[in-house]
Design a protein around this motif. Structure first.
Motif, PDB file in Angstrom:
ATOM      1  N   CYS A 236      38.054  29.686  46.864  1.00  0.00           N
ATOM      2  CA  CYS A 236      36.896  29.794  45.975  1.00  0.00           C
ATOM      3  C   CYS A 236      36.967  30.803  44.707  1.00  0.00           C
ATOM      4  O   CYS A 236      37.116  32.006  44.792  1.00  0.00           O
ATOM      5  N   GLY A 237      36.966  30.113  43.510  1.00  0.00           N
ATOM      6  CA  GLY A 237      37.010  30.854  42.386  1.00  0.00           C
ATOM      7  C   GLY A 237      38.368  31.565  42.384  1.00  0.00           C
ATOM      8  O   GLY A 237      38.727  32.673  41.931  1.00  0.00           O
ATOM      9  N   ILE A 238      39.515  30.949  42.514  1.00  0.00           N
ATOM     10  CA  ILE A 238      40.677  31.209  42.578  1.00  0.00           C
ATOM     11  C   ILE A 238      41.751  30.415  41.614  1.00  0.00           C
ATOM     12  O   ILE A 238      41.704  29.070  41.575  1.00  0.00           O
ATOM     13  N   SER A 239      42.191  31.026  40.783  1.00  0.00           N
ATOM     14  CA  SER A 239      43.166  30.094  39.723  1.00  0.00           C
ATOM     15  C   SER A 239      44.348  29.311  40.203  1.00  0.00           C
ATOM     16  O   SER A 239      44.848  28.357  39.843  1.00  0.00           O
ATOM     17  N   GLY A 240      45.165  30.115  41.387  1.00  0.00           N
ATOM     18  CA  GLY A 240      46.175  29.527  42.114  1.00  0.00           C
ATOM     19  C   GLY A 240      47.422  30.074  41.293  1.00  0.00           C
ATOM     20  O   GLY A 240      48.606  29.341  41.306  1.00  0.00           O
ATOM     21  N   ALA A 241      47.612  31.319  40.954  1.00  0.00           N
ATOM     22  CA  ALA A 241      48.662  31.885  40.492  1.00  0.00           C
ATOM     23  C   ALA A 241      49.813  31.721  41.646  1.00  0.00           C
ATOM     24  O   ALA A 241      49.588  31.888  42.486  1.00  0.00           O
ATOM     25  N   ARG A 242      51.217  31.617  40.809  1.00  0.00           N
ATOM     26  CA  ARG A 242      52.076  31.485  41.838  1.00  0.00           C
ATOM     27  C   ARG A 242      52.195  32.684  42.911  1.00  0.00           C
ATOM     28  O   ARG A 242      52.573  32.293  43.846  1.00  0.00           O
TER      29      ARG A 242
ATOM     30  N   LEU B 116      38.581  34.344  48.476  1.00  0.00           N
ATOM     31  CA  LEU B 116      37.835  34.578  47.314  1.00  0.00           C
ATOM     32  C   LEU B 116      38.648  34.946  46.199  1.00  0.00           C
ATOM     33  O   LEU B 116      39.530  35.754  46.692  1.00  0.00           O
ATOM     34  N   GLY B 117      38.586  34.645  45.101  1.00  0.00           N
ATOM     35  CA  GLY B 117      38.989  35.036  44.032  1.00  0.00           C
ATOM     36  C   GLY B 117      38.252  35.735  42.937  1.00  0.00           C
ATOM     37  O   GLY B 117      37.123  35.983  43.098  1.00  0.00           O
ATOM     38  N   ARG B 118      38.722  36.091  41.694  1.00  0.00           N
ATOM     39  CA  ARG B 118      38.117  36.923  40.898  1.00  0.00           C
ATOM     40  C   ARG B 118      36.813  36.129  40.376  1.00  0.00           C
ATOM     41  O   ARG B 118      35.758  36.629  39.988  1.00  0.00           O
TER      42      ARG B 118
ATOM     43  N   LYS C 225      35.570  20.151  41.803  1.00  0.00           N
ATOM     44  CA  LYS C 225      35.222  20.938  40.194  1.00  0.00           C
ATOM     45  C   LYS C 225      33.685  21.207  40.027  1.00  0.00           C
ATOM     46  O   LYS C 225      33.006  20.643  40.081  1.00  0.00           O
ATOM     47  N   GLY C 226      33.629  22.479  39.884  1.00  0.00           N
ATOM     48  CA  GLY C 226      32.304  22.992  39.891  1.00  0.00           C
ATOM     49  C   GLY C 226      32.153  24.642  40.033  1.00  0.00           C
ATOM     50  O   GLY C 226      32.991  25.203  40.422  1.00  0.00           O
ATOM     51  N   ASP C 227      30.629  24.805  39.814  1.00  0.00           N
ATOM     52  CA  ASP C 227      30.311  26.365  40.075  1.00  0.00           C
ATOM     53  C   ASP C 227      30.310  26.597  41.602  1.00  0.00           C
ATOM     54  O   ASP C 227      29.386  26.042  42.089  1.00  0.00           O
TER      55      ASP C 227
ATOM     56  N   GLY D  74      41.614  36.652  50.222  1.00  0.00           N
ATOM     57  CA  GLY D  74      41.390  36.645  49.036  1.00  0.00           C
ATOM     58  C   GLY D  74      42.731  36.952  48.018  1.00  0.00           C
ATOM     59  O   GLY D  74      43.682  37.298  48.604  1.00  0.00           O
ATOM     60  N   SER D  75      42.468  36.702  46.635  1.00  0.00           N
ATOM     61  CA  SER D  75      43.449  36.951  45.936  1.00  0.00           C
ATOM     62  C   SER D  75      43.729  38.198  45.450  1.00  0.00           C
ATOM     63  O   SER D  75      42.705  39.109  45.667  1.00  0.00           O
ATOM     64  N   ARG D  76      44.624  38.696  44.684  1.00  0.00           N
ATOM     65  CA  ARG D  76      44.475  40.065  44.131  1.00  0.00           C
ATOM     66  C   ARG D  76      43.611  40.194  43.146  1.00  0.00           C
ATOM     67  O   ARG D  76      43.165  41.515  42.918  1.00  0.00           O
ATOM     68  N   GLY D  77      43.206  39.090  42.238  1.00  0.00           N
ATOM     69  CA  GLY D  77      42.022  39.348  41.427  1.00  0.00           C
ATOM     70  C   GLY D  77      40.792  39.971  42.179  1.00  0.00           C
ATOM     71  O   GLY D  77      40.041  40.623  41.772  1.00  0.00           O
ATOM     72  N   ALA D  78      40.662  39.395  43.179  1.00  0.00           N
ATOM     73  CA  ALA D  78      39.406  39.967  44.141  1.00  0.00           C
ATOM     74  C   ALA D  78      39.608  41.340  44.767  1.00  0.00           C
ATOM     75  O   ALA D  78      38.563  41.988  44.785  1.00  0.00           O
ATOM     76  N   VAL D  79      40.737  41.568  44.952  1.00  0.00           N
ATOM     77  CA  VAL D  79      41.308  42.938  45.409  1.00  0.00           C
ATOM     78  C   VAL D  79      40.915  43.842  44.132  1.00  0.00           C
ATOM     79  O   VAL D  79      40.255  44.964  44.361  1.00  0.00           O
TER      80      VAL D  79
HETATM   81  C1  FAD Z   1      54.331  41.550  40.890  1.00  0.00           C
HETATM   82  C2  FAD Z   1      52.853  40.961  41.077  1.00  0.00           C
HETATM   83  C3  FAD Z   1      52.485  40.611  42.268  1.00  0.00           C
HETATM   84  C4  FAD Z   1      51.161  39.752  42.481  1.00  0.00           C
HETATM   85  N1  FAD Z   1      50.901  39.377  43.706  1.00  0.00           N
HETATM   86  C5  FAD Z   1      49.881  38.828  43.909  1.00  0.00           C
HETATM   87  C6  FAD Z   1      49.553  38.390  45.353  1.00  0.00           C
HETATM   88  O1  FAD Z   1      49.880  38.980  46.357  1.00  0.00           O
HETATM   89  N2  FAD Z   1      48.472  37.609  45.466  1.00  0.00           N
HETATM   90  C7  FAD Z   1      47.549  37.406  44.390  1.00  0.00           C
HETATM   91  O2  FAD Z   1      46.373  36.638  44.492  1.00  0.00           O
HETATM   92  N3  FAD Z   1      47.949  37.591  43.304  1.00  0.00           N
HETATM   93  C8  FAD Z   1      49.127  38.733  43.060  1.00  0.00           C
HETATM   94  N4  FAD Z   1      49.407  38.723  41.893  1.00  0.00           N
HETATM   95  C9  FAD Z   1      48.370  38.468  40.587  1.00  0.00           C
HETATM   96  C10 FAD Z   1      48.577  37.215  40.312  1.00  0.00           C
HETATM   97  O3  FAD Z   1      49.530  36.868  39.126  1.00  0.00           O
HETATM   98  C11 FAD Z   1      47.133  36.780  39.713  1.00  0.00           C
HETATM   99  O4  FAD Z   1      46.739  37.573  38.553  1.00  0.00           O
HETATM  100  C12 FAD Z   1      46.038  36.562  40.697  1.00  0.00           C
HETATM  101  O5  FAD Z   1      46.466  35.838  41.543  1.00  0.00           O
HETATM  102  C13 FAD Z   1      44.656  36.184  39.948  1.00  0.00           C
HETATM  103  O6  FAD Z   1      43.735  35.927  40.912  1.00  0.00           O
HETATM  104  P1  FAD Z   1      42.634  35.039  40.977  1.00  0.00           P
HETATM  105  O7  FAD Z   1      42.942  33.715  40.944  1.00  0.00           O
HETATM  106  O8  FAD Z   1      41.405  35.713  41.726  1.00  0.00           O
HETATM  107  O9  FAD Z   1      41.963  35.540  39.276  1.00  0.00           O
HETATM  108  P2  FAD Z   1      41.903  34.566  37.925  1.00  0.00           P
HETATM  109  O10 FAD Z   1      43.234  34.148  37.532  1.00  0.00           O
HETATM  110  O11 FAD Z   1      41.415  35.336  36.974  1.00  0.00           O
HETATM  111  O12 FAD Z   1      41.305  33.246  38.347  1.00  0.00           O
HETATM  112  C14 FAD Z   1      39.750  33.360  38.509  1.00  0.00           C
HETATM  113  C15 FAD Z   1      39.430  31.479  38.932  1.00  0.00           C
HETATM  114  O13 FAD Z   1      37.983  31.520  38.944  1.00  0.00           O
HETATM  115  C16 FAD Z   1      37.548  30.365  38.427  1.00  0.00           C
HETATM  116  N5  FAD Z   1      36.023  30.433  38.133  1.00  0.00           N
HETATM  117  C17 FAD Z   1      35.253  31.559  37.658  1.00  0.00           C
HETATM  118  N6  FAD Z   1      34.108  31.456  37.971  1.00  0.00           N
HETATM  119  C18 FAD Z   1      33.778  30.405  38.870  1.00  0.00           C
HETATM  120  C19 FAD Z   1      32.732  29.953  39.382  1.00  0.00           C
HETATM  121  N7  FAD Z   1      31.468  30.437  39.223  1.00  0.00           N
HETATM  122  N8  FAD Z   1      32.945  28.855  40.342  1.00  0.00           N
HETATM  123  C20 FAD Z   1      34.190  28.379  40.515  1.00  0.00           C
HETATM  124  N9  FAD Z   1      35.330  28.792  39.914  1.00  0.00           N
HETATM  125  C21 FAD Z   1      35.173  29.855  39.087  1.00  0.00           C
HETATM  126  C22 FAD Z   1      38.207  30.336  37.075  1.00  0.00           C
HETATM  127  O14 FAD Z   1      38.183  28.984  36.700  1.00  0.00           O
HETATM  128  C23 FAD Z   1      39.804  30.895  37.361  1.00  0.00           C
HETATM  129  O15 FAD Z   1      40.362  29.732  37.671  1.00  0.00           O
HETATM  130  C24 FAD Z   1      50.703  39.412  41.617  1.00  0.00           C
HETATM  131  C25 FAD Z   1      51.252  39.762  40.160  1.00  0.00           C
HETATM  132  C26 FAD Z   1      52.318  40.486  39.902  1.00  0.00           C
HETATM  133  C27 FAD Z   1      52.818  40.665  38.924  1.00  0.00           C
END
Ligand code: FAD
Length: 344
Positions: A273-279, A217-219, A311-313, A242-247
């Protein structure tokens, strides 16, 4: 025994689907080590009717394969495995024997080490240095400290490595390698335990690194989508990560975070699901076998890592996926009752 121990040995692990990712990771690490130490990369392939794994092993760098097939090895009996491995070690005297820090590797390594009074280092992160100054780094206290260990001179050295530590190299074409087929008599009295049944762990509570399928799960999932994503996970027998966003948003706990500051996972299937894919996220999941991603943003970086891009919600898509899974399950159950092919 020969005058000098020789060869970097990898203990292969497989399931019904073939060689497991952990073996491919060990082969990837083993190749670097073999090159540096000028040793041959060898695989111990133990089991019953496991010859079909050989092409994959050669694709990932195996130069020699010690093959022992025996029906007692089919149940993955650790008594039988320990006995056969011991016989191979006595006869061929390897330089280093690497195993996964998996449930079976973690039990076998100390058994072998105790039997032959060998150095044994578990949960290693990496092996550096040359023959005369080998150093093994392992983590302790949940990665709070790293310990560097000198394995001293006695060989073979036994090392276990956790899944997800090493990137899997790109496979080459399968090639001919030397296969040494050994017939090993396993005496009945070495069998001290017998596996009676296997009860699968609860995907909700098993360690994320051990999960076969992960719904991640992502943000973008938001708190409101957690129930439907848990339903998807339950339907697939998957674990939630999940991602850090979800945490950060309080959707999942930190223990379930995937990424450079979380867990490294190598599941058979990961659904993002709902994860941007940050490196920082992809660094922790890029060795997954298959990745499906659902995101509303067509340009989301996660799609670069996905075999299936939707691609979708996710709030629209996931309920449909669950319906399809339920229909497929019902069909499969009916097929079983009628004695039809249930694999399709
Ligand atoms: C030192 C450091 C360490 C880090 N370590 C980690 C780590 O271990 N793991 C990690 O994950 N991150 C880590 N991060 C954070 C990382 O850079 C990102 O900020 C994080 O991964 C973003 O999480 P996300 O993809 O859930 O959120 P976002 O980047 O906000 O992405 C949310 C995604 O959801 C999509 N979305 C929104 N609504 C919907 C919907 N209804 N249906 C489908 N898609 C939707 C959006 O298009 C977007 O792509 C670290 C950052 C730093 C600086």
């Amino acid at each position: 025994m020969r005058l000098k121990p020789e060869g970097i040995w990898i203990l292969e692990e497989h399931d019904d689907e073939g060689t497991k990712n952990i073996t491919l990771e060990l082969l990837s690490e083993g190749q670097k080590l073999a090159r540096r130490l000028n040793e041959q990369l060898c695989v111990c392939l133990l089991g019953s009717q496991v010859g079909g794994c050989i092409p994959t092993l050669t694709q990932y760098g195996a130069e020699k394969i010690y093959l022992v097939e025996h029906e007692l090895l089919s149940e993955c009996s650790l008594d039988a495995y320990a006995f056969v491995l011991g016989e191979l070690i006595k006869e061929y005297d390897p330089y280093i024997l690497m195993m996964g820090a998996t449930p079976s590797g973690s039990e076998l390594a100390p058994r072998i080490a105790a039997r032959f009074k060998l150095p044994c280092i578990t949960e290693a992160k990496n092996i550096t240095g040359q023959e005369e100054n080998l150093q093994i780094t392992k983590s302790a206290y949940n990665d709070q400290v790293y310990i560097t260990i000198d394995p001293l001179a006695r060989r073979p050295l036994i090392v276990t490595m956790p899944p997800g530590e090493t990137d899997i190299i790109e496979p080459n074409k399968p090639r001919e390698v030397e296969v040494i087929k050994k017939n090993v008599e396993i005496p009945a009295d070495i069998m001290r335990t017998k596996r009676k049944r296997i009860i699968k762990g609860d995907p909700r509570t098993i360690r994320l690194e051990e999960a076969d399928i992960i719904v991640s799960l992502g943000r973008g999932a938001g708190n409101e989508s957690l129930p439907i994503l848990q339903e998807l996970a339950d339907a697939l027998g998957a674990s939630i990560g999940g991602s850090r966003g979800a945490v950060d948003d309080g959707i999942i706990k930190f223990e379930r975070q995937i990424g450079i500051s979380g867990k490294t996972v190598t599941p058979r299937l990961l659904i993002a699901c709902g994860i941007s894919g940050a490196r920082e996220f992809t660094a922790g999941m890029e060795n997954s076998n298959l990745v499906a991603a659902v995101n509303i943003d067509q340009k989301a970086r996660i799609f670069d890592y996905a075999n299936l891009c939707i691609k979708g919600d996710l709030r629209m898509i996931i309920p449909q996926v669950i319906d399809k899974i339920q229909i497929a399950k019902q069909k499969r159950e009916k097929g079983q009752v009628l004695g039809l092919d249930t694999k399709s």
